[in-house]
Motif scaffolding. Structure first.
Motif, PDB file in Angstrom:
ATOM      1  N   ALA A 680       0.833  -1.208   0.000  1.00 18.89           N
ATOM      2  CA  ALA A 680       0.000   0.000   0.000  1.00 18.89           C
ATOM      3  C   ALA A 680       0.867   1.256   0.000  1.00 18.89           C
ATOM      4  O   ALA A 680       0.566   2.244  -0.689  1.00 18.89           O
ATOM      5  CB  ALA A 680      -0.929  -0.017   1.215  1.00 18.89           C
ATOM      6  N   ALA A 681       1.954   1.230   0.780  1.00 16.77           N
ATOM      7  CA  ALA A 681       2.851   2.384   0.810  1.00 16.77           C
ATOM      8  C   ALA A 681       3.471   2.612  -0.573  1.00 16.77           C
ATOM      9  O   ALA A 681       3.601   3.757  -1.027  1.00 16.77           O
ATOM     10  CB  ALA A 681       3.940   2.170   1.853  1.00 16.77           C
ATOM     11  N   TRP A 682       3.822   1.531  -1.236  1.00 15.67           N
ATOM     12  CA  TRP A 682       4.441   1.682  -2.560  1.00 15.67           C
ATOM     13  C   TRP A 682       3.443   2.184  -3.603  1.00 15.67           C
ATOM     14  O   TRP A 682       3.836   2.875  -4.548  1.00 15.67           O
ATOM     15  CB  TRP A 682       5.083   0.364  -2.995  1.00 15.67           C
ATOM     16  N   ARG A 683       2.180   1.886  -3.427  1.00 13.98           N
ATOM     17  CA  ARG A 683       1.178   2.465  -4.331  1.00 13.98           C
ATOM     18  C   ARG A 683       1.131   3.988  -4.118  1.00 13.98           C
ATOM     19  O   ARG A 683       1.017   4.759  -5.080  1.00 13.98           O
ATOM     20  CB  ARG A 683      -0.184   1.842  -4.075  1.00 13.98           C
ATOM     21  N   GLY A 684       1.248   4.430  -2.859  1.00 18.54           N
ATOM     22  CA  GLY A 684       1.291   5.856  -2.602  1.00 18.54           C
ATOM     23  C   GLY A 684       2.502   6.518  -3.244  1.00 18.54           C
ATOM     24  O   GLY A 684       2.403   7.615  -3.809  1.00 18.54           O
ATOM     25  N   VAL A 685       3.657   5.859  -3.184  1.00 15.95           N
ATOM     26  CA  VAL A 685       4.863   6.394  -3.820  1.00 15.95           C
ATOM     27  C   VAL A 685       4.665   6.465  -5.336  1.00 15.95           C
ATOM     28  O   VAL A 685       5.038   7.456  -5.975  1.00 15.95           O
ATOM     29  CB  VAL A 685       6.086   5.527  -3.472  1.00 15.95           C
ATOM     30  N   TRP A 686       4.074   5.420  -5.907  1.00 14.17           N
ATOM     31  CA  TRP A 686       3.820   5.405  -7.355  1.00 14.17           C
ATOM     32  C   TRP A 686       2.936   6.581  -7.766  1.00 14.17           C
ATOM     33  O   TRP A 686       3.234   7.279  -8.744  1.00 14.17           O
ATOM     34  CB  TRP A 686       3.167   4.089  -7.765  1.00 14.17           C
ATOM     35  N   ASP A 687       1.883   6.821  -7.022  1.00 13.93           N
ATOM     36  CA  ASP A 687       0.976   7.915  -7.368  1.00 13.93           C
ATOM     37  C   ASP A 687       1.698   9.267  -7.316  1.00 13.93           C
ATOM     38  O   ASP A 687       1.478  10.130  -8.180  1.00 13.93           O
ATOM     39  CB  ASP A 687      -0.225   7.916  -6.416  1.00 13.93           C
ATOM     40  N   GLU A 688       2.531   9.466  -6.327  1.00 12.53           N
ATOM     41  CA  GLU A 688       3.280  10.728  -6.220  1.00 12.53           C
ATOM     42  C   GLU A 688       4.260  10.864  -7.391  1.00 12.53           C
ATOM     43  O   GLU A 688       4.419  11.957  -7.958  1.00 12.53           O
ATOM     44  CB  GLU A 688       4.037  10.793  -4.890  1.00 12.53           C
ATOM     45  N   TYR A 689       4.906   9.770  -7.741  1.00 15.13           N
ATOM     46  CA  TYR A 689       5.865   9.797  -8.849  1.00 15.13           C
ATOM     47  C   TYR A 689       5.173  10.123 -10.170  1.00 15.13           C
ATOM     48  O   TYR A 689       5.622  11.000 -10.929  1.00 15.13           O
ATOM     49  CB  TYR A 689       6.572   8.441  -8.944  1.00 15.13           C
ATOM     50  N   VAL A 690       4.096   9.441 -10.446  1.00 15.33           N
ATOM     51  CA  VAL A 690       3.373   9.672 -11.697  1.00 15.33           C
ATOM     52  C   VAL A 690       2.856  11.103 -11.757  1.00 15.33           C
ATOM     53  O   VAL A 690       2.929  11.775 -12.803  1.00 15.33           O
ATOM     54  CB  VAL A 690       2.209   8.666 -11.841  1.00 15.33           C
ATOM     55  N   SER A 691       2.348  11.606 -10.631  1.00 14.24           N
ATOM     56  CA  SER A 691       1.854  12.975 -10.601  1.00 14.24           C
ATOM     57  C   SER A 691       2.969  13.962 -10.942  1.00 14.24           C
ATOM     58  O   SER A 691       2.757  14.901 -11.711  1.00 14.24           O
ATOM     59  CB  SER A 691       1.267  13.280  -9.219  1.00 14.24           C
ATOM     60  N   PHE A 692       4.153  13.750 -10.413  1.00 17.08           N
ATOM     61  CA  PHE A 692       5.270  14.666 -10.652  1.00 17.08           C
ATOM     62  C   PHE A 692       5.690  14.651 -12.119  1.00 17.08           C
ATOM     63  O   PHE A 692       5.846  15.715 -12.742  1.00 17.08           O
ATOM     64  CB  PHE A 692       6.452  14.290  -9.751  1.00 17.08           C
ATOM     65  N   VAL A 693       5.882  13.472 -12.705  1.00 17.01           N
ATOM     66  CA  VAL A 693       6.362  13.429 -14.092  1.00 17.01           C
ATOM     67  C   VAL A 693       5.283  13.888 -15.072  1.00 17.01           C
ATOM     68  O   VAL A 693       5.603  14.447 -16.140  1.00 17.01           O
ATOM     69  CB  VAL A 693       6.873  12.018 -14.459  1.00 17.01           C
ATOM     70  N   GLU A 694       4.006  13.687 -14.725  1.00 15.31           N
ATOM     71  CA  GLU A 694       2.939  14.147 -15.615  1.00 15.31           C
ATOM     72  C   GLU A 694       2.711  15.649 -15.499  1.00 15.31           C
ATOM     73  O   GLU A 694       2.318  16.295 -16.478  1.00 15.31           O
ATOM     74  CB  GLU A 694       1.654  13.381 -15.313  1.00 15.31           C
ATOM     75  N   GLN A 695       2.962  16.220 -14.329  1.00 19.08           N
ATOM     76  CA  GLN A 695       2.842  17.675 -14.174  1.00 19.08           C
ATOM     77  C   GLN A 695       3.950  18.409 -14.916  1.00 19.08           C
ATOM     78  O   GLN A 695       3.792  19.563 -15.299  1.00 19.08           O
ATOM     79  CB  GLN A 695       2.899  18.044 -12.687  1.00 19.08           C
ATOM     80  N   HIS A 696       5.071  17.729 -15.127  1.00 19.90           N
ATOM     81  CA  HIS A 696       6.224  18.358 -15.782  1.00 19.90           C
ATOM     82  C   HIS A 696       6.696  17.475 -16.930  1.00 19.90           C
ATOM     83  O   HIS A 696       7.806  16.939 -16.908  1.00 19.90           O
ATOM     84  CB  HIS A 696       7.350  18.583 -14.769  1.00 19.90           C
ATOM     85  N   PRO A 697       5.858  17.293 -17.946  1.00 12.82           N
ATOM     86  CA  PRO A 697       6.201  16.391 -19.059  1.00 12.82           C
ATOM     87  C   PRO A 697       7.458  16.883 -19.770  1.00 12.82           C
ATOM     88  O   PRO A 697       7.654  18.069 -19.984  1.00 12.82           O
ATOM     89  CB  PRO A 697       4.970  16.470 -19.958  1.00 12.82           C
ATOM     90  N   GLY A 698       8.302  15.957 -20.127  1.00  5.64           N
ATOM     91  CA  GLY A 698       9.547  16.313 -20.804  1.00  5.64           C
ATOM     92  C   GLY A 698      10.611  16.756 -19.830  1.00  5.64           C
ATOM     93  O   GLY A 698      11.692  16.188 -19.750  1.00  5.64           O
ATOM     94  N   GLU A 699      10.296  17.768 -19.037  1.00  2.00           N
ATOM     95  CA  GLU A 699      11.277  18.328 -18.093  1.00  2.00           C
ATOM     96  C   GLU A 699      11.698  17.316 -17.036  1.00  2.00           C
ATOM     97  O   GLU A 699      12.869  17.240 -16.673  1.00  2.00           O
ATOM     98  CB  GLU A 699      10.675  19.560 -17.416  1.00  2.00           C
ATOM     99  N   ALA A 700      10.760  16.520 -16.532  1.00  2.25           N
ATOM    100  CA  ALA A 700      11.056  15.593 -15.437  1.00  2.25           C
ATOM    101  C   ALA A 700      11.058  14.145 -15.886  1.00  2.25           C
ATOM    102  O   ALA A 700      10.986  13.234 -15.058  1.00  2.25           O
ATOM    103  CB  ALA A 700      10.050  15.792 -14.306  1.00  2.25           C
ATOM    104  N   GLY A 701      11.192  13.910 -17.178  1.00  9.48           N
ATOM    105  CA  GLY A 701      11.072  12.557 -17.708  1.00  9.48           C
ATOM    106  C   GLY A 701      12.151  11.585 -17.270  1.00  9.48           C
ATOM    107  O   GLY A 701      11.949  10.367 -17.328  1.00  9.48           O
TER     108      GLY A 701
END
Length: 814
Positions: A680-701
């Motif tokens: 469950a904790a790792w699902r939370g980490v995944w969601d935070e990671y995906v949110s970050f890279v999708e908020q900054h496409p290209g820049e944070a790829g």
């Protein structure tokens, strides 16, 4: 040589308080004094009449005295700003100066108030002082004491607002005491000026301490001497100022029985000349010991010398006559002279903290340094220092690339002599934000030290500090040997090892620190030393886990394991899963018992060409593919979308991570050690990671979440914690969040990702307290999270082996 004989008049101490007229004794005022009239101009005229006596007690209408108090603090701020690391920001300097100005308003007001209360009977007999509020009866002594206490509390409140309030308070307390007892010294000694000078000059020390340059904890003896000389210089200056100021009242002081240096040494140019020589000489000593630029010597030392010489040449009697005729102007003119030169002094000192001046500073030493070093060494002043991460990277004034191990010892000795901070650098991959090195310091670059030598039977390898994991792997492969290395090719092998040294083969051989047979290093004094388990067991223990705090390791001898190339292989490669399978993958990793031949990595990464975040597992098995698949069957059973595993030779095991070796960009990383992995904790980490890279496409790829998991069989059960200061041998997995981008505007979002990921991990890590592997840590962790149970012993050893804190850049123990 005998000193010139000074004109001295011994004034006997009065047997009792001065004899006053009956009118003064009975009514509290002298009818012969000119009547006091309410002020009609200036700031006092703007105040309600009932406030005027208290404002007069604080001398707010005479700011010259405030300048005299405050300039010591300006000097202390500028002095500390040049020498403390990291250099304070302009906002910190301005804010501290503003707070100390408020503090000085209260301090000087309290000092003047207590002076008027205690001196009220004397003041009535001195023409210049008869109209003071207590002397003329406008304020009673009791009311004066209340006003004194109120101002003292105001000074304390100002101290509480400083960046280092407790340290500043340690200086403020004796300052307050001395200014309060100063009036009493006039009754018992001919040298009250020496009493007053101490608390005023103490402002230099207090202000420096307020911004982090605590004089009683100076990093080197030279800097301690420079600070003492600066204090003494201001002490003598204040003595000169108060001596000349007191000369106005000599006649009245003699009548009243007031004792002072002005009474004892009357109008003596020789006396001023001697004090002036001591003051200017102390400024010179300060500049030499602190390594200040010629601007300082010309402006501060030279300027003060010229002014004092002019005063002596003019004649003290003429100066005093001019001051007396000017009346209150003395309170502006005299301190303004000192303020002018103090400001010039401050400017010249601060100039040393700016990059352009530091380039000049190191260019000044460049020839000296180059003469010390081997022909292949280079000294680059003001150049760019390219590192793996630009986030919180050290910003040196010079980079010295050494050509030999002896060069390192010579540089450390020279840096110690000149009080120059330094940082050793090899792979330049360290990403923590504990670096404080700025343009006042140097990088000692050992990346050119690349020698590698195997003994005849390939059981030992000697290598230098510039050797990376890739260098060692190539050399071992060519010599039919296997050497334990870290998992990233571009990282310095010794650099990673001194923090513990995780390795794919640690299940069989132990951690990299367990491979060390001996270390050659340069200690905190600049001496070369060879350390083994037998030569110095305590030092040996400290180096194996916290080495960066104890010395610069220039070379070492490792264990090596002879192995033909044909047998030096492992089954490994990427196994890709859909994100919907994350919980199953994490649970399988948590449940699997990693045997000595096993190791694995778990990645979150953005996969090309569709730029979709992906879950990747990299299993590793020292053996055949058939057995490897059996050992990792629980993970493979989840059903990967792709399987890129194969049997690969030793010399390419780390190649999958080469994409992470690209230098540049900003990578503020966060970590946690895990004994258990919670789905469950790792699902939370995944969601935070995906949110970050999708908020900054290209820049944070290129951002990633990386987890390395290891067998603890040999490192913990066979070798044990007692063999090194590395404290986390029972930890199975090490997770790292690595945001990767170029735009500093993303810093807040990136740090938020890292902190949230770390929070998920530490809340479910199965450990009694958080664990942060030093080579992966961010830099904001408490030291017990970094050094664990070894912290207390390491701190004791730090005091023994590096008492002056010369090695203080990488998670400093002191």
């Amino acid at each position: 040589m005998a000193l010139p004989r000074l004109q001295s008049t011994k004034v006997p101490a009065p047997d009792s308080e001065p004899k006053l007229s009956s009118a003064i004794q009975e009514d509290g005022f002298d009818p012969q004094c000119p009547p006091w009239s309410p002020p009609t101009k200036g700031i006092l005229s703007k105040l309600p009449p009932s406030w005027v006596p208290y404002a007069e007690l604080s001398r707010i209408e005479k700011p010259g005295g405030l300048y005299g108090f405050y300039m010591a603090y300006l000097i202390g701020i500028s002095y500390g700003a040049c020498l403390v690391t990291p250099a304070p920001s302009p906002a910190t300097l301005i804010g501290t100066a503003g707070i100390l100005l408020v503090y000085n308003v209260f301090l000087r007001g309290a000092a003047c108030t207590i002076n008027d209360i205690l001196d009220r009977d004397y003041d009535r007999q001195v023409a210049r002082c008869r109209s003071r509020p207590v002397a003329r009866g406008a304020v009673t002594p009791s009311q004066g004491y209340v006003w004194y206490c109120a101002q003292t509390l105001g000074a304390g409140a100002a101290i509480a607002c400083l960046p280092n309030p407790l340290t500043a308070l340690a200086y403020a307390a004796p300052i307050q005491f001395l200014v309060s007892v100063y009036p009493l010294s006039k009754r018992y000694t001919d040298f009250p000026q020496l009493v007053l000078s101490a608390p005023i000059a103490g402002g230099v020390l207090m202000a420096a301490a307020a911004i982090g340059m605590d004089p009683f904890h100076a990093p080197t003896p030279a800097l301690a001497g420079a600070t003492a000389a600066l204090f003494f210089s201001h002490y003598v200056w204040t003595t000169i100022f108060d001596y000349v100021n007191a000369c106005q009242d000599t006649a009245d002081d003699i009548k009243a029985g007031v004792r002072s240096m002005a009474v004892r040494y009357r109008n003596t140019n020789t006396f001023i000349g001697l004090l002036g020589a001591a003051q200017v000489g102390s400024l010179v000593v300060t500049g030499v010991l602190a390594g200040f630029s010629p601007v300082y010597f010309i402006g501060a030392a030279g300027g003060n010398a010229l002014w004092l010489a002019a005063m002596v040449k003019t004649g003290l009697a003429h100066v005093v006559a001019t001051i007396t005729a000017a009346g209150a102007a003395v309170h502006h003119v005299f301190p303004c002279f000192n303020t002018t030169f103090s400001t010039l002094s401050m400017s010249s000192r601060l100039a040393g903290s700016f990059p352009a001046s530091r380039v000049w500073f190191f260019n000044r030493y460049k020839c000296q340094i180059e003469k010390l070093l081997s022909p292949s060494a280079t000294v680059q002043c003001g150049g760019e220092n390219t590192r793996w991460s630009e986030y919180a990277a050290p910003q040196p004034g010079a980079i010295i690339t050494v050509g030999s191990e002896d060069d390192v010892a010579k540089i450390v000795a020279f840096a110690n002599e000149k009080n120059i901070p330094f940082l050793v650098q090899s792979g330049a991959n360290g990403w923590a934000d504990t670096f404080t090195l700025d343009s006042s310091g140097v990088i000692i670059d050992v990346s050119g030290l690349k020698a590698i030598t195997f003994n005849s039977d390939k059981t030992e390898v000697t290598f230098q500090a510039g050797v990376t994991n890739a260098d060692m792997i190539r050399a071992a492969w060519d010599n039919d040997a296997r050497v334990s290395t870290s998992t990233c090719n571009c990282v310095s092998l010794l650099g990673a090892t001194l923090g513990g040294g995780l390795s794919r083969t640690q299940g069989v051989y132990g951690l990299n620190v367990d491979q060390i047979l001996s270390l050659n290093l340069v200690d905190a004094t600049g001496n070369k030393e060879t350390v083994t388990a037998q030569s110095d067991p305590h030092f040996w223990w400290a180096l194996k886990g916290a080495g960066a705090n104890f010395g610069i390791v220039t070379s070492g001898i490792f264990k090596s394991y002879p192995l033909p190339q044909a047998n030096n292989t492992a089954w490994t490669g990427p196994v890709v899963f859909d994100q919907s399978q994350l919980e199953q993958v994490v649970s399988a990793i948590n449940d699997i018992d990693l045997e000595p031949e096993m190791q694995l990595d778990l990645y979150f990464a953005v996969s090309a060409p569709d730029n979709v975040p992906t879950v990747i597992v990299l299993p590793f098995y020292l053996g055949s593919e058939e057995v490897g698949r059996q050992k990792f069957a629980p993970i493979l059973a989840v059903g990967p979308a792709a399987d890129g595993t194969a049997v690969l030779p030793y010399n390419v095991w780390n190649d999958a991570g080469d994409a992470f070796c690209v230098r540049g960009g900003r990578k503020p990383s966060y970590t946690a050690g895990l004994k258990t992995m919670d789905a469950a904790a790792w699902r939370g980490v995944w969601d935070e990671y995906v949110s970050f890279v999708e908020q900054h496409p290209g820049e944070a790829g290129n951002s990633t979440i990386l987890t390395e998991c290891y067998s603890t069989e040999v490192a913990l059960r066979r070798i044990g914690d007692s063999q090194s200061s590395y404290p986390f041998r029972d930890v199975k997995c090490y997770a790292i969040a690595i945001p990767w981008y170029d735009d500093p505007a993303l810093d807040n979002d990136a740090n938020e990702l890292g902190r949230k990921a770390r929070s998920y991990w530490t809340s479910s890590d199965g450990a009694p307290s958080p664990v942060a592997y030093i080579n992966f840590a961010h830099g904001d962790e408490p030291l017990d999270h970094i050094y664990g149970s070894s912290l207390t012993r390491l701190r004791r050893l730090k005091q023994k082996y590096d008492p002056n804190k010369r090695f203080n850049q990488w998670f400093p123990l002191s």
